[in-house]
Design an enzyme around this catalytic site. Sequence first.
Site, PDB file in Angstrom:
ATOM      1  N   ARG A  26       0.828  -1.211   0.000  1.00 26.83           N
ATOM      2  CA  ARG A  26       0.000   0.000   0.000  1.00 26.83           C
ATOM      3  C   ARG A  26       0.861   1.260   0.000  1.00 26.83           C
ATOM      4  NH1 ARG A  26      -4.852  -1.007   2.546  1.00 26.83           N
ATOM      5  NH2 ARG A  26      -3.671  -2.321   3.999  1.00 26.83           N
ATOM      6  N   TYR A  27       1.959   1.232   0.735  1.00 31.76           N
ATOM      7  CA  TYR A  27       2.874   2.371   0.840  1.00 31.76           C
ATOM      8  C   TYR A  27       4.170   2.009   0.112  1.00 31.76           C
ATOM      9  CZ  TYR A  27      -0.220   3.301   4.832  1.00 31.76           C
ATOM     10  OH  TYR A  27      -1.308   3.512   5.643  1.00 31.76           O
ATOM     11  N   ARG A  71       7.140  -0.186   2.195  1.00 33.79           N
ATOM     12  CA  ARG A  71       6.866  -1.320   3.066  1.00 33.79           C
ATOM     13  C   ARG A  71       5.728  -2.193   2.539  1.00 33.79           C
ATOM     14  NH1 ARG A  71       5.427   3.539   4.811  1.00 33.79           N
ATOM     15  NH2 ARG A  71       3.501   3.936   5.966  1.00 33.79           N
ATOM     16  N   CYS A  97      -5.376 -17.589  13.958  1.00 30.53           N
ATOM     17  CA  CYS A  97      -5.009 -16.827  15.166  1.00 30.53           C
ATOM     18  C   CYS A  97      -5.195 -17.733  16.382  1.00 30.53           C
ATOM     19  CB  CYS A  97      -5.929 -15.621  15.347  1.00 30.53           C
ATOM     20  SG  CYS A  97      -5.829 -14.464  13.982  1.00 30.53           S
ATOM     21  N   CYS A 149     -10.805 -12.252  17.742  1.00 31.17           N
ATOM     22  CA  CYS A 149     -11.383 -11.042  18.339  1.00 31.17           C
ATOM     23  C   CYS A 149     -12.681 -10.726  17.611  1.00 31.17           C
ATOM     24  CB  CYS A 149     -10.397  -9.883  18.196  1.00 31.17           C
ATOM     25  SG  CYS A 149      -8.722 -10.333  18.687  1.00 31.17           S
ATOM     26  N   CYS A 185     -12.526  -8.062  14.749  1.00 31.19           N
ATOM     27  CA  CYS A 185     -11.384  -8.179  13.831  1.00 31.19           C
ATOM     28  C   CYS A 185     -11.681  -7.575  12.457  1.00 31.19           C
ATOM     29  CB  CYS A 185     -11.005  -9.640  13.653  1.00 31.19           C
ATOM     30  SG  CYS A 185      -9.657  -9.852  12.473  1.00 31.19           S
ATOM     31  N   ARG A 221     -10.178  -8.293   9.806  1.00 29.23           N
ATOM     32  CA  ARG A 221     -10.056  -9.319   8.760  1.00 29.23           C
ATOM     33  C   ARG A 221     -10.950 -10.517   9.088  1.00 29.23           C
ATOM     34  NH1 ARG A 221      -3.929  -8.261   8.554  1.00 29.23           N
ATOM     35  NH2 ARG A 221      -3.833  -6.547   7.073  1.00 29.23           N
ATOM     36  N   ASP A 253     -12.298  -0.443  12.824  1.00 28.62           N
ATOM     37  CA  ASP A 253     -12.646  -0.466  11.398  1.00 28.62           C
ATOM     38  C   ASP A 253     -14.098  -0.884  11.178  1.00 28.62           C
ATOM     39  OD1 ASP A 253     -10.050   0.223  10.350  1.00 28.62           O
ATOM     40  OD2 ASP A 253      -9.388  -1.723  11.114  1.00 28.62           O
ATOM     41  N   ASP A 291      -7.877   3.917   9.516  1.00 27.10           N
ATOM     42  CA  ASP A 291      -7.578   3.339   8.211  1.00 27.10           C
ATOM     43  C   ASP A 291      -8.728   3.723   7.287  1.00 27.10           C
ATOM     44  OD1 ASP A 291      -5.468   1.519   7.136  1.00 27.10           O
ATOM     45  OD2 ASP A 291      -5.547   0.784   9.202  1.00 27.10           O
ATOM     46  N   LYS A 331      -3.570   4.868   6.416  1.00 23.82           N
ATOM     47  CA  LYS A 331      -3.897   5.414   7.741  1.00 23.82           C
ATOM     48  C   LYS A 331      -3.727   6.918   7.762  1.00 23.82           C
ATOM     49  CE  LYS A 331      -2.370   1.502  10.488  1.00 23.82           C
ATOM     50  NZ  LYS A 331      -2.144   0.688   9.286  1.00 23.82           N
TER      51      LYS A 331
HETATM   52  S1  SF4 Z   1      -7.528  -8.793  15.485  1.00 19.89           S
HETATM   53 FE1  SF4 Z   1      -7.988 -10.375  13.961  1.00 19.89          FE
HETATM   54  S2  SF4 Z   1      -6.003 -10.941  13.105  1.00 19.89           S
HETATM   55 FE2  SF4 Z   1      -5.604  -9.909  15.067  1.00 19.89          FE
HETATM   56  S3  SF4 Z   1      -5.566 -11.577  16.602  1.00 19.89           S
HETATM   57 FE3  SF4 Z   1      -7.630 -10.759  16.588  1.00 19.89          FE
HETATM   58  S4  SF4 Z   1      -8.717 -12.129  15.150  1.00 19.89           S
HETATM   59 FE4  SF4 Z   1      -6.525 -12.411  14.770  1.00 19.89          FE
END
Ligand code: SF4
Length: 350
Positions: free
Chosen positions: A91-92, A95, A104, A108, A111, A113, A272, A309, A316
């Site tokens: 994206r940048y 990097r 994972c 979460c 999340c 993603r 997000d 973001d 960002k």
């Molecule tokens: S935020 Fe998403 S990618 Fe990061 S640990 Fe939690 S579930 Fe996994």
Amino acid sequence: MAKIRTLRSVAQLREAGLIRAGRVAALEEVAARYAVALPPALAALVDRDDPQDPIAKQFVPDARELETGAHELADPIGDDAHSPVPGIVHRYPDRVLLKLTQTCAVYCRFCFRRETVGKPQTSGRAALAAALDYIRTHNEIWEVILTGGDPLVLSTRRLRAVLQALGAITHVKVVRFHTRLPIAEPVRITPDLVRAIKASGKATYVAVHVNHARELTDAARAACARMADAGLALLGQSVLLAGVNDTPEAMRGLMRALVECRIKPYYLHHADLAPGTSHLRTDIATGQALMRDLRGHVSGLCQPAYVLDIPGGHGKSPIGPNYLERAGSNGSAHYVVEDFGGSRHHYLSR
Ligand code: SF4
């Protein structure tokens, strides 16, 4: 005594006393849509008597996750728009993200993603080889950010191989991990793993994702100490979440706990627009007020950058409060600057 395992289903969460019987059916639907995993270290932190527990809010499924707002997005930060080969996000200019896994240790509920994490892996060794080739052939790549999922869930052997490959790319000077593992499964941060993730000849940073001071248990602090003592630079990344860290007390406590663990607070992310997460998002004004409070009440070491973001893959932007205003017309050297207590002062800049 039976070994306590990661809780991966609604039935297991129910058995552990983390959800009420009446919620099982709705939560089965949530679990069918978004991955569930709650390792013992975090399950033990949940206060079962507190319906507003900030640990439970982050990790125990909620029926409101089935409510997707019209403005919420499957790919909220626009990774796909900047993915030249699978596993790379460029994206940048200087990097790239290198996504090593979709797995994972904990999932979460907010999340960004969540549409991809915990789903079967679509890319394998050939994709990783192509991603490393992309980095090798792009001399402008100064920093590689290892992410996922959580890159540290990979075996030490696989991590060592990736780090050796990156170590051999001379234009890459900095390697950065983004991980939840020191919090979710601190025992997995072994001396062997720490040695494996230190890229030879590169500056290696580990950004540890922590949203509440209670996540930094003695075991998590010890895991962070193993990394810091080995020479890894530690950064903190946190997500602003309603009911978790959206009060001055919770935010001050979090930032102080990070710094006590030698973790420099780096980013406070505005949550997000991930699907089904509106109950966990706050208004941006709340984040700005919290940043003002931090500036006035805790050490300069405890100040992260509050960032958003921009949806669509635009990157960002800092969205924290502004303390400076030009007092005269454009080109004037005369400013008004606000101090941490809210008083305003004139300042002539040259
Ligand atoms: S935020 Fe998403 S990618 Fe990061 S640990 Fe939690 S579930 Fe996994």
